[in-house]
Design a protein around this motif. Sequence first.
Motif, PDB file in Angstrom:
ATOM      1  N   GLN A  43       0.860  -1.189   0.000  1.00 53.85           N
ATOM      2  CA  GLN A  43       0.000   0.000   0.000  1.00 53.85           C
ATOM      3  C   GLN A  43       0.892   1.233   0.000  1.00 53.85           C
ATOM      4  O   GLN A  43       1.421   1.638   1.028  1.00 53.85           O
ATOM      5  CB  GLN A  43      -0.909   0.004   1.240  1.00 53.85           C
ATOM      6  N   LEU A  44       1.066   1.851  -1.182  1.00 53.57           N
ATOM      7  CA  LEU A  44       1.974   2.994  -1.301  1.00 53.57           C
ATOM      8  C   LEU A  44       1.250   4.331  -1.352  1.00 53.57           C
ATOM      9  O   LEU A  44       1.893   5.379  -1.326  1.00 53.57           O
ATOM     10  CB  LEU A  44       2.855   2.821  -2.530  1.00 53.57           C
ATOM     11  N   GLY A  45      -0.069   4.306  -1.431  1.00 54.69           N
ATOM     12  CA  GLY A  45      -0.836   5.544  -1.403  1.00 54.69           C
ATOM     13  C   GLY A  45      -1.144   6.090  -2.783  1.00 54.69           C
ATOM     14  O   GLY A  45      -0.378   5.911  -3.739  1.00 54.69           O
ATOM     15  N   ALA A  46      -2.296   6.763  -2.882  1.00 53.59           N
ATOM     16  CA  ALA A  46      -2.745   7.339  -4.147  1.00 53.59           C
ATOM     17  C   ALA A  46      -1.712   8.323  -4.684  1.00 53.59           C
ATOM     18  O   ALA A  46      -1.168   9.146  -3.952  1.00 53.59           O
ATOM     19  CB  ALA A  46      -4.087   8.039  -3.956  1.00 53.59           C
ATOM     20  N   GLY A  47      -1.445   8.210  -5.973  1.00 53.27           N
ATOM     21  CA  GLY A  47      -0.510   9.123  -6.617  1.00 53.27           C
ATOM     22  C   GLY A  47       0.947   8.748  -6.468  1.00 53.27           C
ATOM     23  O   GLY A  47       1.821   9.440  -7.001  1.00 53.27           O
ATOM     24  N   ASN A  48       1.239   7.664  -5.755  1.00 49.46           N
ATOM     25  CA  ASN A  48       2.628   7.276  -5.507  1.00 49.46           C
ATOM     26  C   ASN A  48       3.080   6.069  -6.314  1.00 49.46           C
ATOM     27  O   ASN A  48       4.198   5.584  -6.121  1.00 49.46           O
ATOM     28  CB  ASN A  48       2.831   6.981  -4.020  1.00 49.46           C
ATOM     29  N   VAL A  49       2.213   5.591  -7.206  1.00 47.16           N
ATOM     30  CA  VAL A  49       2.527   4.367  -7.958  1.00 47.16           C
ATOM     31  C   VAL A  49       2.182   4.553  -9.430  1.00 47.16           C
ATOM     32  O   VAL A  49       1.132   5.101  -9.770  1.00 47.16           O
ATOM     33  CB  VAL A  49       1.721   3.163  -7.403  1.00 47.16           C
ATOM     34  N   THR A  50       3.072   4.082 -10.293  1.00 45.41           N
ATOM     35  CA  THR A  50       2.766   3.974 -11.717  1.00 45.41           C
ATOM     36  C   THR A  50       3.072   2.536 -12.144  1.00 45.41           C
ATOM     37  O   THR A  50       3.914   1.863 -11.545  1.00 45.41           O
ATOM     38  CB  THR A  50       3.610   4.933 -12.578  1.00 45.41           C
ATOM     39  N   ALA A  51       2.386   2.093 -13.182  1.00 47.71           N
ATOM     40  CA  ALA A  51       2.613   0.739 -13.681  1.00 47.71           C
ATOM     41  C   ALA A  51       4.057   0.574 -14.147  1.00 47.71           C
ATOM     42  O   ALA A  51       4.660  -0.489 -13.975  1.00 47.71           O
ATOM     43  CB  ALA A  51       1.647   0.438 -14.821  1.00 47.71           C
ATOM     44  N   GLU A  52       4.625   1.639 -14.716  1.00 53.41           N
ATOM     45  CA  GLU A  52       6.000   1.577 -15.197  1.00 53.41           C
ATOM     46  C   GLU A  52       6.985   1.389 -14.043  1.00 53.41           C
ATOM     47  O   GLU A  52       7.936   0.591 -14.137  1.00 53.41           O
ATOM     48  CB  GLU A  52       6.354   2.856 -15.970  1.00 53.41           C
ATOM     49  N   ALA A  53       6.756   2.109 -12.952  1.00 55.42           N
ATOM     50  CA  ALA A  53       7.646   2.000 -11.794  1.00 55.42           C
ATOM     51  C   ALA A  53       7.567   0.612 -11.166  1.00 55.42           C
ATOM     52  O   ALA A  53       8.583   0.049 -10.742  1.00 55.42           O
ATOM     53  CB  ALA A  53       7.291   3.065 -10.755  1.00 55.42           C
ATOM     54  N   VAL A  54       6.370   0.042 -11.117  1.00 60.09           N
ATOM     55  CA  VAL A  54       6.204  -1.298 -10.555  1.00 60.09           C
ATOM     56  C   VAL A  54       6.875  -2.333 -11.449  1.00 60.09           C
ATOM     57  O   VAL A  54       7.475  -3.297 -10.964  1.00 60.09           O
ATOM     58  CB  VAL A  54       4.713  -1.634 -10.356  1.00 60.09           C
ATOM     59  N   ALA A  55       6.796  -2.131 -12.760  1.00 67.85           N
ATOM     60  CA  ALA A  55       7.453  -3.046 -13.692  1.00 67.85           C
ATOM     61  C   ALA A  55       8.963  -3.058 -13.462  1.00 67.85           C
ATOM     62  O   ALA A  55       9.607  -4.118 -13.494  1.00 67.85           O
ATOM     63  CB  ALA A  55       7.140  -2.650 -15.136  1.00 67.85           C
ATOM     64  N   GLU A  56       9.537  -1.896 -13.185  1.00 67.59           N
ATOM     65  CA  GLU A  56      10.973  -1.815 -12.918  1.00 67.59           C
ATOM     66  C   GLU A  56      11.316  -2.496 -11.597  1.00 67.59           C
ATOM     67  O   GLU A  56      12.334  -3.190 -11.486  1.00 67.59           O
ATOM     68  CB  GLU A  56      11.419  -0.353 -12.893  1.00 67.59           C
ATOM     69  N   ALA A  57      10.469  -2.290 -10.585  1.00 62.46           N
ATOM     70  CA  ALA A  57      10.699  -2.943  -9.288  1.00 62.46           C
ATOM     71  C   ALA A  57      10.596  -4.457  -9.426  1.00 62.46           C
ATOM     72  O   ALA A  57      11.358  -5.209  -8.797  1.00 62.46           O
ATOM     73  CB  ALA A  57       9.690  -2.431  -8.261  1.00 62.46           C
ATOM     74  N   HIS A  58       9.662  -4.905 -10.271  1.00 61.90           N
ATOM     75  CA  HIS A  58       9.483  -6.345 -10.487  1.00 61.90           C
ATOM     76  C   HIS A  58      10.724  -6.956 -11.143  1.00 61.90           C
ATOM     77  O   HIS A  58      11.125  -8.077 -10.805  1.00 61.90           O
ATOM     78  CB  HIS A  58       8.253  -6.582 -11.362  1.00 61.90           C
ATOM     79  N   LYS A  59      11.347  -6.225 -12.048  1.00 61.77           N
ATOM     80  CA  LYS A  59      12.576  -6.717 -12.681  1.00 61.77           C
ATOM     81  C   LYS A  59      13.663  -6.932 -11.636  1.00 61.77           C
ATOM     82  O   LYS A  59      14.431  -7.901 -11.704  1.00 61.77           O
ATOM     83  CB  LYS A  59      13.057  -5.712 -13.731  1.00 61.77           C
ATOM     84  N   LYS A  60      13.710  -6.032 -10.656  1.00 66.44           N
ATOM     85  CA  LYS A  60      14.702  -6.172  -9.586  1.00 66.44           C
ATOM     86  C   LYS A  60      14.379  -7.386  -8.708  1.00 66.44           C
ATOM     87  O   LYS A  60      15.290  -8.072  -8.231  1.00 66.44           O
ATOM     88  CB  LYS A  60      14.731  -4.899  -8.742  1.00 66.44           C
TER      89      LYS A  60
END
Length: 209
Positions: A43-60
Motif C-alpha cells: 500500500q503505497l498511497g494514491a498518486g505514488n505508484v505507476t505501472a512503469e515504476a512497478v514493472a521496474e521494481a518487479h525486474k529487480k
Amino acid sequence: MKHVFIILLLSVAIYNCKNSKQTVENKRNEPQSPKHLYIDVHQLGAGNVTAEAVAEAHKKDLKVQGKHGVNFIEYWVNEDTGTIYCLSEASSEGKITDAHKEAHGLLPVETFLVTDGVAAQVEGDSKFFLDVHELGAGNVTAQAVADAHVKDLEVQGENKVNFVNYWIDEANGKVFCLSESPNAQAVHKTHEKAHGLLPNEIMEVEVGK
C-alpha cells in the motif's frame, strides 16, 4: 624424496576431489522445503505508484528471487489507490519479504498464504479487475469457493466477464478473483447473480509478469 612428496600431493588432491563431490551430492539429496503460494500486498498511497515504476521494481525482484528461493509469478497494480498485489511461490513468507527488501526495499503490509483455482484462457480484449471478498476466518473453504466459481462461469457471459483465476486464504477468509471485464459493475452483477457473495472491493488493475 621428491617422488614421495608428489605422491602425497596427488593423494591429498584426490581426497579433496572425492570429498567435494560427496558434499555436492549430499546437498542434492537434502530435502527441499515445500513451496507455497502467497499474495503479498503493498500500500503505497494514491498518486505514488505507476505501472512503469512497478514493472521496474518487479525486474529487480526477478534478479534476486533465486537467492531467496522465491518465484515471483505475477503482479497486479491499481494506480488510483497505490496498491500492488504480488503472487509468488516460496517456502515461507519471510523469504518473500527478504527478496523484496534486497531488490528495492518496498515491503508488503500484508501477506496471505493462498491456494489457487483453475486458470482460464485470457481473451485479451477487456480490462482486468481484481475483486476481494473478505468472508472472515473460518467462513470459507476451498471447495465452497470452487463451487461458487463454477456458478460464476455459468453466467459470466451475460455480462461479458471472463474469470481468469481465483486465490483463497482459508485461514483469514479472503478470496481474490482476477477477471477480464468491460467494467467493475459487470463483475459485481456476475457475482450477484451467480451466488450472491459480493466482493468488498473491485479494482481495475494492470497485470504484469
